[in-house]
Motif scaffolding. Structure first.
Motif, PDB file in Angstrom:
ATOM      1  N   THR A  29       0.836  -1.191   0.000  1.00 32.56           N
ATOM      2  CA  THR A  29       0.000   0.000   0.000  1.00 32.56           C
ATOM      3  C   THR A  29       0.875   1.247   0.000  1.00 32.56           C
ATOM      4  OG1 THR A  29      -1.903   1.058   1.058  1.00 32.56           O
ATOM      5  CG2 THR A  29      -0.194   0.213   2.516  1.00 32.56           C
ATOM      6  N   CYS A  30       0.235   2.384  -0.013  1.00 33.07           N
ATOM      7  CA  CYS A  30       0.927   3.671  -0.139  1.00 33.07           C
ATOM      8  C   CYS A  30       1.469   4.118   1.220  1.00 33.07           C
ATOM      9  CB  CYS A  30      -0.047   4.711  -0.700  1.00 33.07           C
ATOM     10  SG  CYS A  30       0.697   6.319  -1.060  1.00 33.07           S
ATOM     11  N   VAL A  31       2.471   4.984   1.178  1.00 36.61           N
ATOM     12  CA  VAL A  31       3.019   5.525   2.419  1.00 36.61           C
ATOM     13  C   VAL A  31       2.127   6.611   3.010  1.00 36.61           C
ATOM     14  CG1 VAL A  31       5.414   5.022   1.809  1.00 36.61           C
ATOM     15  CG2 VAL A  31       4.406   7.203   1.130  1.00 36.61           C
ATOM     16  N   ASP A  32       1.056   6.967   2.334  1.00 36.83           N
ATOM     17  CA  ASP A  32       0.162   8.025   2.793  1.00 36.83           C
ATOM     18  C   ASP A  32      -0.255   7.776   4.249  1.00 36.83           C
ATOM     19  OD1 ASP A  32      -2.406   9.523   3.220  1.00 36.83           O
ATOM     20  OD2 ASP A  32      -1.990  10.145   1.157  1.00 36.83           O
ATOM     21  N   SER A  33      -0.125   8.809   5.087  1.00 40.30           N
ATOM     22  CA  SER A  33      -0.395   8.653   6.522  1.00 40.30           C
ATOM     23  C   SER A  33      -1.860   8.376   6.822  1.00 40.30           C
ATOM     24  CB  SER A  33       0.042   9.913   7.275  1.00 40.30           C
ATOM     25  OG  SER A  33      -0.702  11.045   6.833  1.00 40.30           O
ATOM     26  N   ARG A  34      -2.737   8.640   5.868  1.00 41.42           N
ATOM     27  CA  ARG A  34      -4.167   8.431   6.100  1.00 41.42           C
ATOM     28  C   ARG A  34      -4.586   6.991   5.881  1.00 41.42           C
ATOM     29  NH1 ARG A  34      -5.730  13.007   1.878  1.00 41.42           N
ATOM     30  NH2 ARG A  34      -4.080  11.815   0.821  1.00 41.42           N
ATOM     31  N   VAL A  35      -3.705   6.171   5.316  1.00 44.85           N
ATOM     32  CA  VAL A  35      -3.993   4.759   5.067  1.00 44.85           C
ATOM     33  C   VAL A  35      -3.373   3.946   6.192  1.00 44.85           C
ATOM     34  CG1 VAL A  35      -3.775   2.835   3.469  1.00 44.85           C
ATOM     35  CG2 VAL A  35      -4.008   5.165   2.591  1.00 44.85           C
ATOM     36  N   VAL A  36      -4.206   3.327   7.024  1.00 41.44           N
ATOM     37  CA  VAL A  36      -3.726   2.531   8.157  1.00 41.44           C
ATOM     38  C   VAL A  36      -4.209   1.095   7.942  1.00 41.44           C
ATOM     39  CG1 VAL A  36      -3.619   2.333  10.662  1.00 41.44           C
ATOM     40  CG2 VAL A  36      -3.938   4.574   9.599  1.00 41.44           C
ATOM     41  N   PRO A  37      -3.351   0.209   7.454  1.00 41.84           N
ATOM     42  CA  PRO A  37      -3.799  -1.156   7.107  1.00 41.84           C
ATOM     43  C   PRO A  37      -4.468  -1.900   8.252  1.00 41.84           C
ATOM     44  CG  PRO A  37      -1.630  -0.725   6.187  1.00 41.84           C
ATOM     45  CD  PRO A  37      -1.944   0.438   7.076  1.00 41.84           C
ATOM     46  N   SER A  38      -3.957  -1.750   9.479  1.00 45.68           N
ATOM     47  CA  SER A  38      -4.535  -2.509  10.594  1.00 45.68           C
ATOM     48  C   SER A  38      -5.958  -2.079  10.898  1.00 45.68           C
ATOM     49  CB  SER A  38      -3.667  -2.335  11.843  1.00 45.68           C
ATOM     50  OG  SER A  38      -3.593  -0.972  12.221  1.00 45.68           O
ATOM     51  N   ILE A  39      -6.303  -0.823  10.555  1.00 47.37           N
ATOM     52  CA  ILE A  39      -7.676  -0.366  10.797  1.00 47.37           C
ATOM     53  C   ILE A  39      -8.616  -0.890   9.720  1.00 47.37           C
ATOM     54  CG2 ILE A  39      -9.180   1.666  10.812  1.00 47.37           C
ATOM     55  CD1 ILE A  39      -7.082   3.173  12.287  1.00 47.37           C
ATOM     56  N   ILE A  40      -8.244  -0.724   8.450  1.00 47.78           N
ATOM     57  CA  ILE A  40      -9.191  -1.074   7.377  1.00 47.78           C
ATOM     58  C   ILE A  40      -9.310  -2.577   7.197  1.00 47.78           C
ATOM     59  CG2 ILE A  40      -8.792   1.107   6.191  1.00 47.78           C
ATOM     60  CD1 ILE A  40      -7.023  -0.356   4.215  1.00 47.78           C
ATOM     61  N   THR A  41      -8.398  -3.366   7.794  1.00 45.78           N
ATOM     62  CA  THR A  41      -8.517  -4.830   7.724  1.00 45.78           C
ATOM     63  C   THR A  41      -8.825  -5.444   9.074  1.00 45.78           C
ATOM     64  OG1 THR A  41      -6.142  -5.135   8.090  1.00 45.78           O
ATOM     65  CG2 THR A  41      -6.890  -4.933   5.805  1.00 45.78           C
ATOM     66  N   PHE A  97       2.013  -8.840   6.463  1.00 46.15           N
ATOM     67  CA  PHE A  97       3.388  -8.503   6.082  1.00 46.15           C
ATOM     68  C   PHE A  97       3.263  -7.322   5.131  1.00 46.15           C
ATOM     69  CE2 PHE A  97       7.506  -9.505   3.902  1.00 46.15           C
ATOM     70  CZ  PHE A  97       8.305  -9.487   5.035  1.00 46.15           C
ATOM     71  N   ILE A  98       3.755  -6.147   5.524  1.00 43.98           N
ATOM     72  CA  ILE A  98       3.385  -4.902   4.854  1.00 43.98           C
ATOM     73  C   ILE A  98       4.574  -4.309   4.115  1.00 43.98           C
ATOM     74  CG2 ILE A  98       2.481  -2.559   5.177  1.00 43.98           C
ATOM     75  CD1 ILE A  98       1.041  -3.547   7.653  1.00 43.98           C
ATOM     76  N   ASN A  99       4.324  -3.879   2.885  1.00 49.12           N
ATOM     77  CA  ASN A  99       5.279  -3.082   2.124  1.00 49.12           C
ATOM     78  C   ASN A  99       4.592  -1.772   1.768  1.00 49.12           C
ATOM     79  OD1 ASN A  99       6.288  -2.061  -0.695  1.00 49.12           O
ATOM     80  ND2 ASN A  99       7.963  -3.316   0.095  1.00 49.12           N
ATOM     81  N   ARG A 100       5.221  -0.656   2.133  1.00 45.79           N
ATOM     82  CA  ARG A 100       4.643   0.650   1.840  1.00 45.79           C
ATOM     83  C   ARG A 100       5.620   1.437   0.981  1.00 45.79           C
ATOM     84  NH1 ARG A 100       0.790   2.594   6.693  1.00 45.79           N
ATOM     85  NH2 ARG A 100       0.126   3.898   4.945  1.00 45.79           N
ATOM     86  N   ASN A 101       5.114   2.057  -0.046  1.00 50.08           N
ATOM     87  CA  ASN A 101       5.935   2.916  -0.887  1.00 50.08           C
ATOM     88  C   ASN A 101       5.061   4.008  -1.484  1.00 50.08           C
ATOM     89  OD1 ASN A 101       4.959   2.080  -3.692  1.00 50.08           O
ATOM     90  ND2 ASN A 101       5.618   0.090  -2.888  1.00 50.08           N
ATOM     91  N   VAL A 102       5.671   4.986  -2.093  1.00 50.59           N
ATOM     92  CA  VAL A 102       4.935   6.105  -2.684  1.00 50.59           C
ATOM     93  C   VAL A 102       4.101   5.595  -3.859  1.00 50.59           C
ATOM     94  CG1 VAL A 102       5.140   8.317  -3.863  1.00 50.59           C
ATOM     95  CG2 VAL A 102       6.693   7.752  -1.979  1.00 50.59           C
ATOM     96  N   GLY A 103       2.774   5.684  -3.722  1.00 49.38           N
ATOM     97  CA  GLY A 103       1.878   5.310  -4.813  1.00 49.38           C
ATOM     98  C   GLY A 103       1.557   3.839  -4.900  1.00 49.38           C
ATOM     99  N   ASN A 104       1.916   3.035  -3.842  1.00 50.51           N
ATOM    100  CA  ASN A 104       1.701   1.577  -3.852  1.00 50.51           C
ATOM    101  C   ASN A 104       2.072   0.967  -5.213  1.00 50.51           C
ATOM    102  OD1 ASN A 104      -1.220   3.017  -3.582  1.00 50.51           O
ATOM    103  ND2 ASN A 104      -1.339   1.508  -5.241  1.00 50.51           N
ATOM    104  N   LEU A 105       3.301   1.275  -5.687  1.00 47.20           N
ATOM    105  CA  LEU A 105       3.763   0.819  -7.003  1.00 47.20           C
ATOM    106  C   LEU A 105       4.554  -0.475  -6.877  1.00 47.20           C
ATOM    107  CD1 LEU A 105       4.969   4.246  -8.461  1.00 47.20           C
ATOM    108  CD2 LEU A 105       2.788   3.092  -8.872  1.00 47.20           C
ATOM    109  N   VAL A 106       4.462  -1.319  -7.923  1.00 42.53           N
ATOM    110  CA  VAL A 106       5.252  -2.547  -8.050  1.00 42.53           C
ATOM    111  C   VAL A 106       6.043  -2.439  -9.354  1.00 42.53           C
ATOM    112  CG1 VAL A 106       5.211  -5.048  -8.258  1.00 42.53           C
ATOM    113  CG2 VAL A 106       3.544  -3.897  -6.774  1.00 42.53           C
TER     114      VAL A 106
END
Length: 753
Positions: free
Chosen positions: A571-583, A591-600
């Motif tokens: 997912t994105c590094v955006d501070s408004r996205v909190v994986p533990s909350i939305i899941t 197992f989380i990978n965060r980067n600008v724009g959730n790009l692969v």
């Protein structure tokens, strides 16, 4: 002063017909209603604690007064009113006014609705030219005969009064304009005036108000009531408590609508003022007094700003009673009865029923209403209080028991069945059958994770759970008991039965620091403007240590030497996205990978970057993860930069190079058919689908997907609505999560090519 004088005159016009009608309906002398209005205005207005509340004879006390007059006589009823006032004085001196508000609004509104029904059933007989019976049920039985044989003149006057009240309420309330009526003219005044003029002009045969030459003509000191002492004490308490509760509820309602600059209500002083007014009214031969919502609302809407308006309204009533007796004596009783019929219908407020149904308190409302009509006021109120007590007991002992069988993962080999049971609420003997029924349904020999999220556990509940645990373990089963808050079970097993200290209320851990104020016990106030970022972070760590660490410590101890996540979450590094909350996930789940724009980055990309590939390799090859999720979100800054052609990030060379991995997403967006929704939202969604395709460019990963050993999932978080949607890859659209109802949200509805 100008506002108060005008408002006092408006309230005076409302008070005169209501006071006369309530006196007639109560079976008291007509002068008693005027005396109560005068005393309520002057005494309660001067001494009370609610500046804008208007007190006087109240329709809610009509049933009580009518019963007292029939049982003890009028002069003894005055004594009961005086004693009720003295009791209110004592309660006000003890500063217990807030306690009266503990009576459930469901019971109070049910009582008022019941009184309204009794008023309608009694006064409809007067409107039709008859006489009311001694009980509501008798009035109901006699009503068909009264309707079939009405007296024409009173019935026509009553119908005229009701028609004027209904029409007047629907006229536009403007000061000017065709068909408009002045704001300061209340509906009861023209209704009673028109009926009185019609009866006088047409010479109709209808009973009129009988007013003595002077308010105190024939006055005699109150006498002690004769009868059983418990009944007399109950009557005094009924008058005092019902009048007090009605006054305090009215005071709270008016306090919410008070204009700026008006002081808040002092409920203890208001109760003291009501007691003084009732004592004076009983001594002078007046009706019991309470705060009246109709007059108080008229006072506020007319622009009152101080208690002068309330006091002046009492003065106007006194002047009218002393100087206009012959005019008042021309008022037909049928018109006053019709006014009370309309008032009684309005007391049955259906809007209250809808609100109470939402809180599941409607049964108490209807029980009180039916009890007041069928049994009497006191019995009906006690019935309603009993229903609310049972409802509160049921809520306090509410227990939720959930059970699920945990399915072992494919490839784990033969494992014993495992069950997860969650018990939430208050665990007492009342919940033992529910818990034991679930526990006994678990097969012998299985492993059970039992989570006890309870705020209390009595001995019967402990004994039942402990006995089941011992029996289950004797049959080669395994039981792991986890207590989320207080350790009731553990303390009972060890014999430590010291009183449990209640846990502090759970922190809103999911809220931003700026939304949570924590004072000295957790560090500096989190929303204070002069707190440094590091202090905020440390305050959060202290809050974690104080509230959360002890709860997650057993879980972390199990995970300390190995992790077994089942999902890779990109997912994105955006501070408004909190994986533990939305899941709704916890430690060890993602197992989380965060980067600008959730790009692969694609396999063999011209701009090399191995960070995401390394994460994917470790997740699949070492951890054995079988699901990879790419989660995008709305208003993504990386996608906005792509949409702007990269001009906004040219001064950031590292970021500009990284965003080249999003060019395929931009191309996908540009090649798609135009669709509804903002362009940025559609690009953010297209980016999620593209990153899933980018993952498939890795041959070893594609082989796993085609073999069914790896699943790819796309999610999209709409920040504005906080809703998460899942990508339907064949259709190329984001749809609601299975098992949920789709939200009508245009920001989530973009289609993908």
């Amino acid at each position: 002063m100008r506002r108060d004088v005008l408002a006092s005159f408006v309230v005076f016009l409302v008070a005169i017909p209501l006071s006369l009608g309530i006196a007639v309906a109560s079976g008291a002398p007509v002068a008693a209603g005027l005396i109560a209005a005068i005393v309520g205005g002057i005494v309660a207005g001067l001494l009370g604690g609610s500046p804008l509340q208007v007190s006087g004879p109240a329709a809610g006390l009509t049933v009580i007064v009518a019963e007292l007059v029939q049982t003890y006589g009028w002069r003894a009823t005055c004594t009961i009113t005086l004693l009720g006032g003295l009791l209110q004085l004592g309660l006000g001196a003890c500063r217990v006014a807030r306690t009266a508000l503990a009576v459930s609004p469901a019971v109070v509104h049910g009582m008022l609705a019941g009184v309204g029904a009794v008023l309608v059933l009694a006064q409809i007989h007067v409107v039709l030219g008859g006489s009311p019976q001694h009980s509501a049920l008798s009035n109901l039985r006699e009503l068909p005969g009264q309707i079939l044989h009405p007296h024409s003149h009173p019935a026509l006057l009553g119908a005229l009064t009701i028609a004027v009240l209904v029409v007047w309420a629907r006229l536009p309330k403007r000061a000017k304009g065709l068909g408009a009526v002045p704001r300061w003219i209340p509906g009861p005044l023209p209704a009673i005036a028109l009926a009185t003029l019609a009866a006088w002009a047409l010479g109709w045969d209808a009973e009129r108000v009988d007013l003595p030459g002077s308010l105190l003509d024939g006055w005699h000191a109150p006498v002690l009531p004769h009868g059983p002492l418990p009944g007399i004490v109950g009557a005094v308490v009924s008058v005092a408590v019902v009048a007090a509760v009605e006054s305090l509820l009215c005071s709270v309602a008016i306090d919410r609508a008070r204009p700026a600059g008006v002081p808040r209500a002092d409920l203890d002083r208001e109760l003291f003022g009501q007691g003084a007014a009732n004592a004076a009214s009983g001594l002078l031969g007046g009706l019991p007094i309470a705060g009246v919502i109709v007059r108080s609302t008229a006072n506020v809407e007319a622009g009152a700003r101080s208690r002068r308006s309330t006091v002046l309204h009492g003065v106007w009533v006194l002047v009218l009673a002393l100087s206009c007796g012959p005019v008042i004596e021309q008022v037909p009783l049928a018109a006053l009865a019709a006014l009370l019929v309309v008032l009684g219908v309005r007391m049955i407020d259906t809007a209250r029923v809808r609100a109470l149904r939402h809180h599941r308190e409607a049964p108490a409302y209807f029980a009180t209403l039916v009890g007041v009509v069928a049994l009497g006021l006191g019995e009906g109120v006690l019935l309603g209080i009993g229903i609310m007590a049972l409802t509160a007991l049921r809520r306090l002992t509410a227990l939720s028991v959930r059970v699920e069988q945990l399915v072992p993962a494919a490839g784990d080999g033969p494992v014993p069945p495992r069950w997860h049971v969650v018990v939430e609420g208050t665990l007492t003997f009342l919940g033992v059958p529910k818990v034991t029924r679930v526990l006994q349904g678990i097969p012998p020999g299985s492993s059970v994770d039992l989570d006890l999220d309870v705020d209390f556990m009595d001995h019967a509940a402990f004994d039942a759970i402990h006995a089941w645990r011992l029996a289950h373990e004797r049959q080669d089963g395994k039981v792991d008991i986890d207590e989320v808050h207080e350790t009731w079970y553990e303390n009972a097993v060890t014999g430590d039965m010291t009183p449990q200290r209640k846990s502090p209320p759970p922190a809103r851990w999911w809220a931003p620091w700026a939304d949570r104020a924590r004072r000295a016990e957790t560090g500096p106030e989190l929303d204070a403007p002069d707190v440094s970022p590091s202090a905020l972070l440390l305050a959060g760590v202290r809050e974690y240590h104080g509230r959360t660490a002890r709860l997650v410590r057993p879980i972390m101890a199990e995970l300390a030497f190995a992790q077994k996540p089942e999902h890779l979450f990109i997912t994105c590094v955006d501070s408004r996205v909190v994986p533990s909350i939305i899941t709704a996930s916890g430690p060890g789940d993602l197992f989380i990978n965060r980067n600008v724009g959730n790009l692969v980055p694609r396999h063999g990309s011209r701009v090399p970057d191995d960070s995401v590939a390394a994460t994917v390799e470790y997740a699949t090859e070492v951890l054995g993860i079988r699901t990879i999720t790419v989660c995008g979100h709305s208003n993504c800054g990386a996608m906005a930069a792509l949409l702007a052609g990269g001009a906004e990030v040219e001064h950031l060379p590292g970021l500009a190079r990284w965003l080249r991995h999003g060019n395929h997403s931009l191309a996908r967006f540009l090649a798609a058919e135009p669709a509804d929704g903002p362009p940025l939202a559609r690009l953010c969604q297209a980016n999620v689908a593209q990153q899933l395709d980018n993952l498939l460019t890795y041959p070893w990963l594609r082989n796993r997907v085609e073999a069914g050993r790896l699943e790819l999932v796309g999610l999209y978080l709409d920040l504005e609505t906080a809703n998460v949607r899942i990508l339907d890859r064949p259709a190329g659209t984001f749809v609601p999560v299975p098992g949920e109802t789709p939200d009508d949200d245009p920001h989530d509805a973009g289609a993908l090519a």
